[in-house]
Motif scaffolding. Structure first.
Motif, PDB file in Angstrom:
ATOM      1  N   GLU A   1       0.808  -1.226   0.000  1.00  0.00           N
ATOM      2  CA  GLU A   1       0.000   0.000   0.000  1.00  0.00           C
ATOM      3  C   GLU A   1       0.839   1.274   0.000  1.00  0.00           C
ATOM      4  OE1 GLU A   1       0.430  -1.243   4.371  1.00  0.00           O
ATOM      5  OE2 GLU A   1       0.145  -2.210   2.413  1.00  0.00           O
ATOM      6  N   GLY A   2       2.146   1.141   0.195  1.00  0.00           N
ATOM      7  CA  GLY A   2       3.016   2.313   0.209  1.00  0.00           C
ATOM      8  C   GLY A   2       2.791   3.160   1.454  1.00  0.00           C
ATOM      9  N   GLN A   3       3.275   4.392   1.402  1.00  0.00           N
ATOM     10  CA  GLN A   3       3.161   5.302   2.537  1.00  0.00           C
ATOM     11  C   GLN A   3       3.136   6.735   2.031  1.00  0.00           C
ATOM     12  OE1 GLN A   3       6.519   5.241   5.235  1.00  0.00           O
ATOM     13  NE2 GLN A   3       5.398   6.207   6.914  1.00  0.00           N
ATOM     14  N   ASN A   4       2.396   7.581   2.718  1.00  0.00           N
ATOM     15  CA  ASN A   4       2.402   8.999   2.379  1.00  0.00           C
ATOM     16  C   ASN A   4       3.846   9.502   2.385  1.00  0.00           C
ATOM     17  OD1 ASN A   4       2.471  12.008   3.522  1.00  0.00           O
ATOM     18  ND2 ASN A   4       0.576  11.746   2.353  1.00  0.00           N
ATOM     19  N   LEU A   5       4.222  10.208   1.317  1.00  0.00           N
ATOM     20  CA  LEU A   5       5.621  10.603   1.141  1.00  0.00           C
ATOM     21  C   LEU A   5       6.088  11.539   2.244  1.00  0.00           C
ATOM     22  CD1 LEU A   5       8.205  10.539  -0.516  1.00  0.00           C
ATOM     23  CD2 LEU A   5       7.241  12.340  -1.968  1.00  0.00           C
ATOM     24  N   ARG A   6       5.265  12.510   2.609  1.00  0.00           N
ATOM     25  CA  ARG A   6       5.676  13.464   3.644  1.00  0.00           C
ATOM     26  C   ARG A   6       5.868  12.743   4.980  1.00  0.00           C
ATOM     27  NH1 ARG A   6       5.263  18.952   2.978  1.00  0.00           N
ATOM     28  NH2 ARG A   6       3.628  18.778   1.391  1.00  0.00           N
ATOM     29  N   GLU A   7       4.960  11.812   5.292  1.00  0.00           N
ATOM     30  CA  GLU A   7       5.090  11.051   6.538  1.00  0.00           C
ATOM     31  C   GLU A   7       6.348  10.178   6.504  1.00  0.00           C
ATOM     32  OE1 GLU A   7       1.562   8.772   6.995  1.00  0.00           O
ATOM     33  OE2 GLU A   7       0.249  10.522   7.303  1.00  0.00           O
ATOM     34  N   GLN A  63      10.444  22.671   1.713  1.00  0.00           N
ATOM     35  CA  GLN A  63      11.611  23.346   1.136  1.00  0.00           C
ATOM     36  C   GLN A  63      12.346  22.413   0.177  1.00  0.00           C
ATOM     37  OE1 GLN A  63      14.749  24.386   3.943  1.00  0.00           O
ATOM     38  NE2 GLN A  63      15.295  26.195   2.744  1.00  0.00           N
ATOM     39  N   ALA A  64      12.481  21.136   0.554  1.00  0.00           N
ATOM     40  CA  ALA A  64      13.148  20.159  -0.309  1.00  0.00           C
ATOM     41  C   ALA A  64      12.357  19.949  -1.596  1.00  0.00           C
ATOM     42  CB  ALA A  64      13.312  18.841   0.432  1.00  0.00           C
ATOM     43  N   ARG A  65      11.032  19.892  -1.483  1.00  0.00           N
ATOM     44  CA  ARG A  65      10.198  19.719  -2.674  1.00  0.00           C
ATOM     45  C   ARG A  65      10.317  20.923  -3.612  1.00  0.00           C
ATOM     46  NH1 ARG A  65       4.511  16.771  -1.069  1.00  0.00           N
ATOM     47  NH2 ARG A  65       5.391  15.068   0.139  1.00  0.00           N
ATOM     48  N   ASP A  66      10.312  22.091  -3.027  1.00  0.00           N
ATOM     49  CA  ASP A  66      10.433  23.304  -3.844  1.00  0.00           C
ATOM     50  C   ASP A  66      11.776  23.333  -4.570  1.00  0.00           C
ATOM     51  OD1 ASP A  66       7.937  24.081  -2.960  1.00  0.00           O
ATOM     52  OD2 ASP A  66       8.704  25.496  -1.452  1.00  0.00           O
ATOM     53  N   HIS A  67      12.830  22.918  -3.849  1.00  0.00           N
ATOM     54  CA  HIS A  67      14.167  22.909  -4.446  1.00  0.00           C
ATOM     55  C   HIS A  67      14.238  21.910  -5.596  1.00  0.00           C
ATOM     56  CE1 HIS A  67      18.447  23.182  -4.895  1.00  0.00           C
ATOM     57  NE2 HIS A  67      18.667  21.968  -4.415  1.00  0.00           N
ATOM     58  N   LEU A  68      13.674  20.729  -5.384  1.00  0.00           N
ATOM     59  CA  LEU A  68      13.664  19.714  -6.433  1.00  0.00           C
ATOM     60  C   LEU A  68      12.855  20.172  -7.642  1.00  0.00           C
ATOM     61  CD1 LEU A  68      13.274  16.452  -4.335  1.00  0.00           C
ATOM     62  CD2 LEU A  68      15.102  16.906  -5.989  1.00  0.00           C
ATOM     63  N   THR A  69      11.730  20.795  -7.384  1.00  0.00           N
ATOM     64  CA  THR A  69      10.886  21.283  -8.481  1.00  0.00           C
ATOM     65  C   THR A  69      11.629  22.319  -9.314  1.00  0.00           C
ATOM     66  OG1 THR A  69       8.865  20.852  -7.222  1.00  0.00           O
ATOM     67  CG2 THR A  69       8.695  22.390  -9.062  1.00  0.00           C
ATOM     68  N   GLN A  70      12.338  23.217  -8.637  1.00  0.00           N
ATOM     69  CA  GLN A  70      13.121  24.233  -9.349  1.00  0.00           C
ATOM     70  C   GLN A  70      14.247  23.596 -10.154  1.00  0.00           C
ATOM     71  OE1 GLN A  70      14.802  27.295  -6.850  1.00  0.00           O
ATOM     72  NE2 GLN A  70      16.078  28.131  -8.489  1.00  0.00           N
ATOM     73  N   ARG A  85       9.746  17.650 -15.022  1.00  0.00           N
ATOM     74  CA  ARG A  85       8.700  18.192 -14.176  1.00  0.00           C
ATOM     75  C   ARG A  85       8.418  17.293 -12.975  1.00  0.00           C
ATOM     76  NH1 ARG A  85       6.835  22.664 -12.084  1.00  0.00           N
ATOM     77  NH2 ARG A  85       4.737  22.386 -11.242  1.00  0.00           N
ATOM     78  N   PHE A  86       8.658  17.818 -11.779  1.00  0.00           N
ATOM     79  CA  PHE A  86       8.243  17.162 -10.543  1.00  0.00           C
ATOM     80  C   PHE A  86       6.875  17.715 -10.131  1.00  0.00           C
ATOM     81  CE2 PHE A  86      12.890  16.697 -10.031  1.00  0.00           C
ATOM     82  CZ  PHE A  86      12.971  15.357  -9.688  1.00  0.00           C
ATOM     83  N   ASN A  87       5.966  16.830  -9.809  1.00  0.00           N
ATOM     84  CA  ASN A  87       4.664  17.239  -9.274  1.00  0.00           C
ATOM     85  C   ASN A  87       4.477  16.562  -7.918  1.00  0.00           C
ATOM     86  OD1 ASN A  87       3.572  18.914 -11.385  1.00  0.00           O
ATOM     87  ND2 ASN A  87       3.377  17.065 -12.626  1.00  0.00           N
ATOM     88  N   PHE A  88       4.526  17.366  -6.867  1.00  0.00           N
ATOM     89  CA  PHE A  88       4.308  16.859  -5.514  1.00  0.00           C
ATOM     90  C   PHE A  88       3.035  17.470  -4.951  1.00  0.00           C
ATOM     91  CE2 PHE A  88       9.052  16.970  -5.814  1.00  0.00           C
ATOM     92  CZ  PHE A  88       9.310  15.615  -5.622  1.00  0.00           C
ATOM     93  N   ASP A  89       2.323  16.698  -4.140  1.00  0.00           N
ATOM     94  CA  ASP A  89       1.211  17.260  -3.383  1.00  0.00           C
ATOM     95  C   ASP A  89       1.083  16.500  -2.073  1.00  0.00           C
ATOM     96  OD1 ASP A  89      -0.257  14.880  -3.863  1.00  0.00           O
ATOM     97  OD2 ASP A  89      -1.175  15.723  -5.653  1.00  0.00           O
ATOM     98  N   ASP A  90       0.073  16.838  -1.278  1.00  0.00           N
ATOM     99  CA  ASP A  90      -0.064  16.223   0.038  1.00  0.00           C
ATOM    100  C   ASP A  90      -0.379  14.731  -0.042  1.00  0.00           C
ATOM    101  OD1 ASP A  90       0.482  18.602   1.293  1.00  0.00           O
ATOM    102  OD2 ASP A  90      -1.619  19.157   1.564  1.00  0.00           O
ATOM    103  N   ALA A 135       6.366   8.570 -15.051  1.00  0.00           N
ATOM    104  CA  ALA A 135       5.122   8.058 -14.486  1.00  0.00           C
ATOM    105  C   ALA A 135       5.010   8.409 -13.004  1.00  0.00           C
ATOM    106  CB  ALA A 135       5.040   6.548 -14.683  1.00  0.00           C
ATOM    107  N   TYR A 136       6.100   8.224 -12.274  1.00  0.00           N
ATOM    108  CA  TYR A 136       6.050   8.439 -10.829  1.00  0.00           C
ATOM    109  C   TYR A 136       6.096   9.919 -10.445  1.00  0.00           C
ATOM    110  CZ  TYR A 136       7.188   8.202  -5.873  1.00  0.00           C
ATOM    111  OH  TYR A 136       7.165   8.375  -4.520  1.00  0.00           O
ATOM    112  N   PHE A 137       7.074  10.635 -10.961  1.00  0.00           N
ATOM    113  CA  PHE A 137       7.286  12.000 -10.493  1.00  0.00           C
ATOM    114  C   PHE A 137       6.417  13.039 -11.202  1.00  0.00           C
ATOM    115  CE2 PHE A 137      11.438  10.165  -9.166  1.00  0.00           C
ATOM    116  CZ  PHE A 137      11.338  10.456  -7.810  1.00  0.00           C
ATOM    117  N   THR A 138       6.200  12.862 -12.488  1.00  0.00           N
ATOM    118  CA  THR A 138       5.432  13.867 -13.234  1.00  0.00           C
ATOM    119  C   THR A 138       3.945  13.564 -13.210  1.00  0.00           C
ATOM    120  OG1 THR A 138       7.331  14.210 -14.696  1.00  0.00           O
ATOM    121  CG2 THR A 138       5.194  15.040 -15.453  1.00  0.00           C
ATOM    122  N   ASN A 139       3.597  12.288 -13.439  1.00  0.00           N
ATOM    123  CA  ASN A 139       2.188  11.921 -13.545  1.00  0.00           C
ATOM    124  C   ASN A 139       1.606  11.375 -12.254  1.00  0.00           C
ATOM    125  OD1 ASN A 139       2.337  12.637 -16.280  1.00  0.00           O
ATOM    126  ND2 ASN A 139       3.022  10.591 -16.854  1.00  0.00           N
TER     127      ASN A 139
END
Length: 219
Positions: free
Chosen positions: A57-63, A78-85, A93-98, A131-135
Motif C-alpha cells: 500500500e506504500g506510505q504517504n511521502l511526507r510522513e 523546502q526540499a520539494r520546492d528545491h527539487l521542483t526548481q 517536471r516534478f509534481n508533488f502534493d499532500d 510516471a512516478y514523479f510527473t504523472n
C-alpha cells in the motif's frame, strides 16, 4: 553493425531507484554534460531499493520523509520546492502534493532487467521516472508498469508474462547484492569507465570532469 558516429563512447553504470528524485536530477545533469562534451554514453541502469520493506500500500511521502530522516513539514516543503526548481531547470517536471506516496519498486526493477535484454532499458527507466514523479502514478501497480513498458516501445503482454513468471526475481536480487556488497548505500551512484564512482547528483561540471578523465585515459 558498428556505429558510424565518430563521437567517443564512455561506459556509465548508474545504480538507482525509480522513486529517487535525485536519480533523475543526476541523470539530467549527466545528460547535459554528455551534450556539452560531445560524448556518447553506454548507459546501464542497476537496481537499488530505497525502501525494500515498503508494503504494497506504500506510505504517504511526507510522513515517510519525516519518519526516515526526521524532517519537519517546513523542511520537507523546502526540499520539494528545491527539487521542483532543479527539475524545471533541467527540463523535468516534478509534481508533488499532500497525497504523494512512496511505493515499493521491486517489480519495476524486475522489468528494467527484462527490458535490458530487449535493448530498451533506458527508455523504460525514463518512462518510469515520468510516471512516478510527473504523472504521480503508483509504479508498484502492474497496470502502471505496463503503461510505462508500452511508452518505452516494448511489448505489454511479454512484460506481463515476464513479471508473472518470476524469472527476474533472483537475478534482480543478485544485482542488488552485487552493488551493496561493494559499498553502495545511496543513490544515484554512477561508475564512469568501470573505475570512477560518484555518489549523489554531483552537477554537470563534475560529470564533465569525470568524462574528460575517462577520455584522457582512453587516449
Amino acid at each position: 553493425m558498428a556505429s558510424s558516429d565518430p563521437r567517443p563512447i564512455v561506459q556509465i553504470d548508474i545504480v538507482s531507484d525509480v522513486v529517487c528524485p535525485w536519480c533523475i536530477v543526476g541523470f539530467r545533469q549527466l545528460d547535459l554534460a554528455l551534450q556539452q562534451q560531445n560524448v556518447l554514453a553506454k548507459l546501464r541502469w542497476h537496481p537499488f531499493e530505497l525502501n525494500p520493506t515498503m508494503p504494497p500500500e506504500g506510505q504517504n511521502l511526507r510522513e515517510h520523509i519525516a519518519e526516515k530522516y526526521g524532517s519537519t513539514p517546513a523542511q520537507s516543503q523546502q526540499a520539494r520546492d528545491h527539487l521542483t526548481q532543479l527539475g524545471d531547470e533541467l527540463g523535468f517536471r516534478f509534481n508533488f502534493d499532500d497525497d504523494s506516496r512512496i511505493v515499493n519498486t521491486f517489480a519495476a526493477h524486475q522489468l528494467l532487467g527484462w527490458a535490458e535484454a530487449q535493448g530498451r532499458q533506458h527508455p523504460l527507466k525514463l518512462a518510469l521516472f515520468e510516471a512516478y514523479f510527473t504523472n504521480q502514478r503508483d509504479v508498484s501497480k502492474t497496470d502502471v508498469l505496463l503503461d510505462a513498458v508500452q511508452a518505452a516501445g516494448l511489448d505489454r503482454d511479454a512484460a506481463r508474462a515476464a513479471l508473472e513468471s518470476g524469472t527476474h526475481v533472483a537475478p534482480t536480487r543478485d544485482k542488488q547484492q552485487f552493488w551493496t556488497s561493494r559499498g553502495i548505500s545511496g543513490v544515484p551512484s554512477m561508475v564512469f569507465g568501470g573505475k570512477y564512482l560518484l555518489t549523489g547528483a554531483q552537477g554537470t561540471d563534475t560529470y564533465e570532469q569525470a568524462l574528460q578523465r575517462c577520455l584522457t585515459e582512453a587516449a
